[in-house]
Each structure stands twice: as structure tokens, then as C-alpha cells.
Write an enzyme that holds these catalytic residues in place. Structure first.
Site, PDB file in Angstrom:
ATOM      1  N   LYS A  81       0.847  -1.194   0.000  1.00  0.00           N
ATOM      2  CA  LYS A  81       0.000   0.000   0.000  1.00  0.00           C
ATOM      3  C   LYS A  81       0.883   1.246   0.000  1.00  0.00           C
ATOM      4  O   LYS A  81       1.707   1.422   0.892  1.00  0.00           O
ATOM      5  CB  LYS A  81      -0.913   0.001   1.229  1.00  0.00           C
ATOM      6  CG  LYS A  81      -2.072  -0.977   1.108  1.00  0.00           C
ATOM      7  CD  LYS A  81      -2.769  -1.186   2.424  1.00  0.00           C
ATOM      8  CE  LYS A  81      -3.972  -0.292   2.584  1.00  0.00           C
ATOM      9  NZ  LYS A  81      -4.747  -0.654   3.796  1.00  0.00           N
ATOM     10  N   GLU A  98       1.689  -2.815  17.046  1.00  0.00           N
ATOM     11  CA  GLU A  98       1.325  -3.555  15.826  1.00  0.00           C
ATOM     12  C   GLU A  98       1.876  -4.979  15.871  1.00  0.00           C
ATOM     13  O   GLU A  98       1.288  -5.905  15.311  1.00  0.00           O
ATOM     14  CB  GLU A  98       1.823  -2.821  14.568  1.00  0.00           C
ATOM     15  CG  GLU A  98       1.219  -1.437  14.364  1.00  0.00           C
ATOM     16  CD  GLU A  98      -0.188  -1.437  13.743  1.00  0.00           C
ATOM     17  OE1 GLU A  98      -0.735  -2.516  13.454  1.00  0.00           O
ATOM     18  OE2 GLU A  98      -0.735  -0.332  13.559  1.00  0.00           O
ATOM     19  N   ARG A 135      -8.068  -9.033   4.425  1.00  0.00           N
ATOM     20  CA  ARG A 135      -7.036  -8.134   4.903  1.00  0.00           C
ATOM     21  C   ARG A 135      -7.524  -7.209   6.023  1.00  0.00           C
ATOM     22  O   ARG A 135      -6.729  -6.685   6.788  1.00  0.00           O
ATOM     23  CB  ARG A 135      -6.549  -7.318   3.699  1.00  0.00           C
ATOM     24  CG  ARG A 135      -5.326  -6.507   3.924  1.00  0.00           C
ATOM     25  CD  ARG A 135      -4.791  -6.066   2.570  1.00  0.00           C
ATOM     26  NE  ARG A 135      -3.719  -5.114   2.725  1.00  0.00           N
ATOM     27  CZ  ARG A 135      -2.835  -4.843   1.770  1.00  0.00           C
ATOM     28  NH1 ARG A 135      -2.914  -5.450   0.613  1.00  0.00           N
ATOM     29  NH2 ARG A 135      -1.889  -3.968   1.973  1.00  0.00           N
ATOM     30  N   ASN A 192      -6.729  -4.657  10.673  1.00  0.00           N
ATOM     31  CA  ASN A 192      -7.168  -3.414  11.306  1.00  0.00           C
ATOM     32  C   ASN A 192      -7.757  -3.633  12.698  1.00  0.00           C
ATOM     33  O   ASN A 192      -8.478  -2.774  13.215  1.00  0.00           O
ATOM     34  CB  ASN A 192      -8.181  -2.698  10.406  1.00  0.00           C
ATOM     35  CG  ASN A 192      -7.491  -2.010   9.243  1.00  0.00           C
ATOM     36  OD1 ASN A 192      -6.340  -1.604   9.362  1.00  0.00           O
ATOM     37  ND2 ASN A 192      -8.178  -1.902   8.130  1.00  0.00           N
TER      38      ASN A 192
END
Lengths: 380, 380
Positions: A155, A197, A253, A257
Site C-alpha cells: 500500500k 502492531e 485483509r 485493522n
């Protein structure tokens, strides 16, 4: 997916994750020192010139070393130093990369090297995607967040005044080099933000990794190299597995998140920059874990308590802040609706079906409101 | 590739070319009137909104009609009208498209419709490629040049002050609708300019098509619908065959640039806008055909004479202009070297191995110089 034995994985000096995307496949190398760069050089794309794209913070620390590592491979090496910060992730700054390429007469055999954090990676990637309709690029992420998150997945984007990451491309690097030595200059709160993360990959995909993190969180904060290498590798492997199955973000995907719907509302509600992204995601994951329990997926709050403890040990906030003195709950819902681009009706959240397995689910506001009402009133 | 019988191909009212690019395949529909649009509507991408991108010249002519054709398919239809001209093919104008999309709250299910010539197609395509990292778009080319050339192949771009088409993407439309009725408002010199690219497909790929053009060039200039439809279809088929084999321009696709190395030098040398692109390509093809003879591929000048005659009948120039009063030959070589991004040495040209088959070949300046020296001195 089964976990990986930490003993086996810590043995080699350099870890290698293969991102399988057909003809767009690429390797991620994780390690440090000369041996890392010797391996990396074998994967450098061929080219007639190289352009190092970096920022004013990173350039004085690592640009010269990277330039020396490129010297044997490219006849010409140029450098463009961008201002540092999310507020410069715009067209004007992107254009500095194009100006440099065209000013140096770079052709389609130019290779771009992104040396910096997520902003540099996103901008360099979009510049590489667009320059002459596509030139090769290499990611050299210098923050933990970029190493475990933004350098995997392809991305790329810049911001538009009306929205973040609104203009960009799906475009894969040819190589990602995670040099853990570059983390030594990272402020501790940035290291913690990256750990948020890393920790995320446990509940959504791999509880054995979560257990490993519980044992090694102190080593990670102390920057113990083998521990860092394993954490980065396993994070990249998990992200890669998810991304490979869904390169252009059609569904699966979304589980990446986890914690981000609440987290984005915290970032926006507090004003961008007030909370680091990783800090907001940490507090958001706690909310998402609680929501999973409210939805009946988690039988009790035992996992939420484990998560809270690990996040705290990683130096991360676990309490969501009040973002509006009068109408805190309503404001959260508004911002989460904007984030999800929901015109109305139930918002879709990433929740845990069980620890180690995330799903997305539409949830009525009525179910979420008690969590939001409790913000600032409940202590953990 | 064998030619197509004109008798068979002219029978149906609507022609259909399938561009085979795996999951990025799309149809080109060629025709006019309600039946064209009934077929086109069956291929409209699903979406929550549509944005018509057009310019100040085309909008008053065709925007309302397109809007009516979209009405049954999209709940919301917006329009953005850009200034007309190559000089606006820049970031600032592109940003008007993003402003419109974001201003209307368009999500990833927005569909863009490019209504106009090559500039509108290139900019809308790049906006579609980049908005939220990719939304669907449809080409509705309203010039002959765009119908036979720029709407096939997936090349999108904007200009940078330091170079044309330097920033862009390879991005395929979901559908191309060539409505030949829109050519009725095209100035005759623009129609001729489009015919230059149509004629090009003969010498590089299909001499039966060239022979058909020799018989029908008057019909084409008179806008006889069946003739136009066949010319557009065969042009798209040939371009499609070449592009399918080489989507990202690694080699074969270069033959589409027959006449363009000389042509680009004419455009740049005369000052952009002084010569229409198609006019410069016409004169350039004559030079490229002569060069093919000088290289020994064509046994004599009989093909060049046929080409000159057809171009003249199409209303196109066949003589290259002098671009520099003192040093014309040297200036041509300089500009052709810039165009090909050659640092030095021999320039690579597209030449004819035989009529109907093009190849690329490096040619020493010494071979080309007599052609350039003759400019302004030889009449055909």
C-alpha cells in the site's frame, strides 16, 4: 496457522521472509551488520541509477551508510531529503521526488530506495509506482512500525486535504531490508508504538506468538537483537500470509485493522499527532477485545486482561481517552462511522472469534455504547 | 495476422473488440445510436456513484446525453469539467478530479467516466488508478485519435514541467465505448490526425487493412458510419493484439511508435501545438518508410509512394518541416536522441522489415543523415 519455535528462528543471523505474489514476489531480510547488507545486495534490482529518498531526521543518521552500500551496484547515486512528518505526505513533497528524478535525467531503469519510516515508505512507493508508469523500489524501513507493518503489503499513498491516504497505488517493493541497528536511534515511545502492531498479530492470528511476546517483551524493549529479529520476522510472516491471500484489500485483509476503528477515532478525536498511531491502536485493541466478549465470542475477560498486561509491559496506553467533554460516546460513534465510511446503520468492527482468530462483524451501536460510556469512568 | 473481410465486418450495427488481459480484460464497443448504448449499459461496472470527467469543449455537446444514459445505473451522478488542452494535463487539473470525488464523499465503489479526447482519457485513467488506490473507470473517447489509440492499452499519465507523460500508471478501463456520432463535431484536421494512427496499423501489422483503407479513405473522411466502424475496430484489434502481448511496454509494443521518433522531433522542434500529433506522425511515417528502404528491408520506394498517396488522400502532410534554419539535421538528431532517451550512440527506430511487419533496429546517424539533409530540398 501454527506457531514457529523461537529457538529455531533465533539461530540464524539473518531472517528471510518470502512474500509470495507471483511475479511481484519479493524478499524481506531482517538482521543487522555487514552480513545483512551482503545478502541484501544480492537482491538489489538492476538499474542505471539509484535515488535514495529520505527525510531530514534520518538523512544525517543513515544516508551515508546506505550510499556506500549502493556504490558497487549503481553507476550513479542521488539523494533527495524530504521534510519529516505526516503533514508533508502530500503532492507537493511527492513532487520533490519527481523533480529529483527528472532533474537527474533518470530513466525507467532508475531504482528508488525508501530510507525512513512509514511516511517515507508510502511516498517513495507511490513515486516509484507513478514515475514513467513504474520503476523498481526498495524499502529500507528505519522504524519498528514500518518494519512490521507499512513495508509489507504494497500500500502506497499520499494524503489529500480532504482525507488521509486517499491518493495512491498498490505497488510492491522488490526488496525490504529491515536493519535492526537503525532502531537504536528510535525514541522509546516510538519503539513501543511499533510493538503495538507486533502484539496485534497475536490475537488476530497466532497465540503462540502472543505467548512468546509475553515472555520476551522486556528483551524487545531492551532491543535484544535476536528477540527483535524474531518479532519482526513473525510479524512480517503473518502480515504476508494475510496480504498474499488478499492483495488489493477485498476482505480478509481487514483483520489487520484489529483495534484500528477505535484507534482511528482516538487519533482524530484527540487531534492528529496528539496520540501516536501505535498508542491509539493499543487502547483500541483493548476496546475491540472487550467488544468480542460483549458479542459472546470470548467467554470471559481473561484474554482482555492478558492483553492489557502485555500492552502495559510494552509501555503502551490501555485506557481510551475522553475525546469530548460533553458528548464523548456520540463523538466516538461519529468518528468511527467516518473512518468506516458507513453512511448509516451498524459499523463493521474487527473482533476476535477466539484469541488467535479475528473476523469482521457488523455491530449495532447499542452493543458498543456501554464500552464508550465507560471511558474515563472505569479503571482497569 | 490475417486480415478481416470488410464485407463480414461491416454487417453488424455494433462492433465488439475483446481486450484479453486475464482478470483485467475489457470490451471495446464501436457503433452509434441507442443500440450502442443499450449494449454498453450491460457492461457498466457496478457502483454507488458515477463521476463524468469531461472538458469545457465536450461538456456542452455530450455530457447531458451521457448523464441520461447513466441515470438508470447509478444512484448519484456528478460531473467535473476540466479546462481543455494538453497544457492542463498536469497535477493541478488532476486534483480537480480528486477534489470532486472527495467533495462528493465518493468511496471505492465510485465509477469514473472519461468523456473526451486523449487528454481527458489519460487524466481520468490516472485519477481512477490512484483514487483510494484504484476505482473502476470507463472510456468514452470522442475523438478518432482517442478511439483508435489512446483508449486502448492502459497507459494513463499526466505531464511534469520537465517531461510529457512522466507521471502515470498502467491501468485498464472496464469498458471503452466508441460512439462514432461524437466524431461529427470533430474539426476535419482532427479527423485526419486520427486517420494517421489508423493508417499506421497497415504498414506495421496488416497490409490487407492498408489496401482496404486505400479503397475507403474518402468514405472515412465523409464519416460514412460503416467505414468508420470498421476502421476503428480493426485499429483496436491490432493495437489490442500488440498490447496484450506486452502490457507494460517491454519491447514488442514499441512497433506502435512507427513514425513517432521522427514525429516527436517535428512536434518538439516546431513547438508543441504548432503541429498536431497525427500530422507529425504522418510525415514521420514517410521518413521511417524511406529509412526502411535505406536499410535494405524494402527493395524499392514503391511502398513509400503508396503510403504518401494514402496519407495525402487522408488530408495529411507528408513532408517533414525544417525545424532549424541553420542546423536542421543536427537539431533533428538531438531531438530524436532526447525522445529515445539515448545517451549517445545509435538511435533505435521502428522500421518496416516488409510492408505489414515492423521491427525495431538501431541505426547509425550516418544512415539517417541523408534523409534529414533532404528535408526542404526534395519534393515528393
Amino acid at each position: 496457522m501454527s506457531s514457529t519455535s523461537p529457538t529455531r528462528s533465533i539461530t540464524p543471523a539473518i531472517d528471510h521472509v518470502h512474500i509470495e505474489l507471483g511475479e511481484r514476489s519479493y524478499p524481506i531480510l531482517i538482521g543487522h551488520g555487514p552480513s545483512l547488507w551482503q545478502q541484501a545486495q544480492q537482491h538489489f534490482p538492476k538499474g542505471t541509477s539509484a535515488l535514495i529518498v529520505t527525510n531530514t531526521t534520518v538523512a544525517p543518521l543513515y544516508a551515508q551508510a546506505l550510499r556506500e552500500r549502493l556504490q558497487a551496484h549503481y553507476p550513479v547515486i542521488h539523494e533527495v531529503v524530504l521534510p519529516d512528518g505526516e503533514q508533508y505526505k502530500d503532492w507537493q513533497t511527492l513532487n520533490l521526488i519527481f523533480d529529483a528524478l527528472l532533474g537527474h535525467g533518470a530513466d525507467r531503469k532508475a531504482v528508488l530506495f525508501a530510507l525512513g519510516g512509514g511516511v517515507i515508505g508510502d511516498m517513495t512507493g507511490f513515486a516509484a509506482a507513478s514515475y514513467m508508469r513504474g520503476v523498481p523500489f526498495v524499502q529500507v524501513p528505519t522504524t519498528l512500525l514500518a518494519q512490521v507493518d507499512s513495508s509489507v503489503g504494497g500500500k502506497t499513498a499520499i494524503n489529500h486535504p480532504l482525507g488521509k491516504n486517499m491518493i495512491g497505488a498498490f505497488y510492491q517493493p522488490r526488496l525490504v531490508v529491515c536493519d535492526i541497528d537503525t532502531l537504536q536511534t528510535l525514541p522509546p515511545e516510538q519503539l513501543s508504538a511499533g510493538l503495538a502492531e507486533v502484539i496485534k498479530y497475536g490475537p488476530i492470528y497466532d497465540m503462540a506468538f502472543f505467548a512468546w511476546l509475553e515472555q520476551h517483551v522486556a528483551d524487545l524493549r531492551a532491543q535484544q537483537p535476536d528477540a527483535l529479529r524474531h518479532a519482526i520476522r513473525r510479524s512480517c510472516e503473518i502480515k504476508a500470509a494475510v496480504v498474499s491471500a488478499d492483495e488489493t484489500e477485498s476482505g480478509l485483509r481487514e483483520i489487520l485493522n484489529f483495534g484500528h476503528t477505535f484507534g482511528h477515532a482516538i487519533e482524530a478525536g484527540m487531534g492528529y499527532g496528539a496520540w501516536l498511531h501505535g498508542h491509539a491502536v493499543a487502547a483500541g485493541m483493548v476496546q475491540a477485545s472487550r467488544l468480542s466478549h460483549l458479542l459472546g465470542h470470548l467467554p470471559d475477560d481473561s484474554f482482555t486482561r492478558r492483553l492489557v498486561q502485555l500492552l502495559q509491559q510494552a509501555g503502551l496506553p490501555v485506557q481510551s481517552p475522553r475525546i469530548d467533554p460533553q458528548r464523548n460516546t456520540a463523538r466516538y460513534l461519529e468518528l468511527m462511522r467516518v473512518d468506516k465510511k458507513s453512511q448509516g446503520g451498524a459499523i463493521r468492527y474487527v473482533v476476535l472469534k477466539e484469541p488467535g482468530k479475528a473476523i469482521t462483524e457488523k455491530v449495532d451501536d447499542a452493543t458498543v455504547i456501554p464500552l464508550l460510556d465507560a471511558i474515563g469512568r472505569v479503571t482497569i
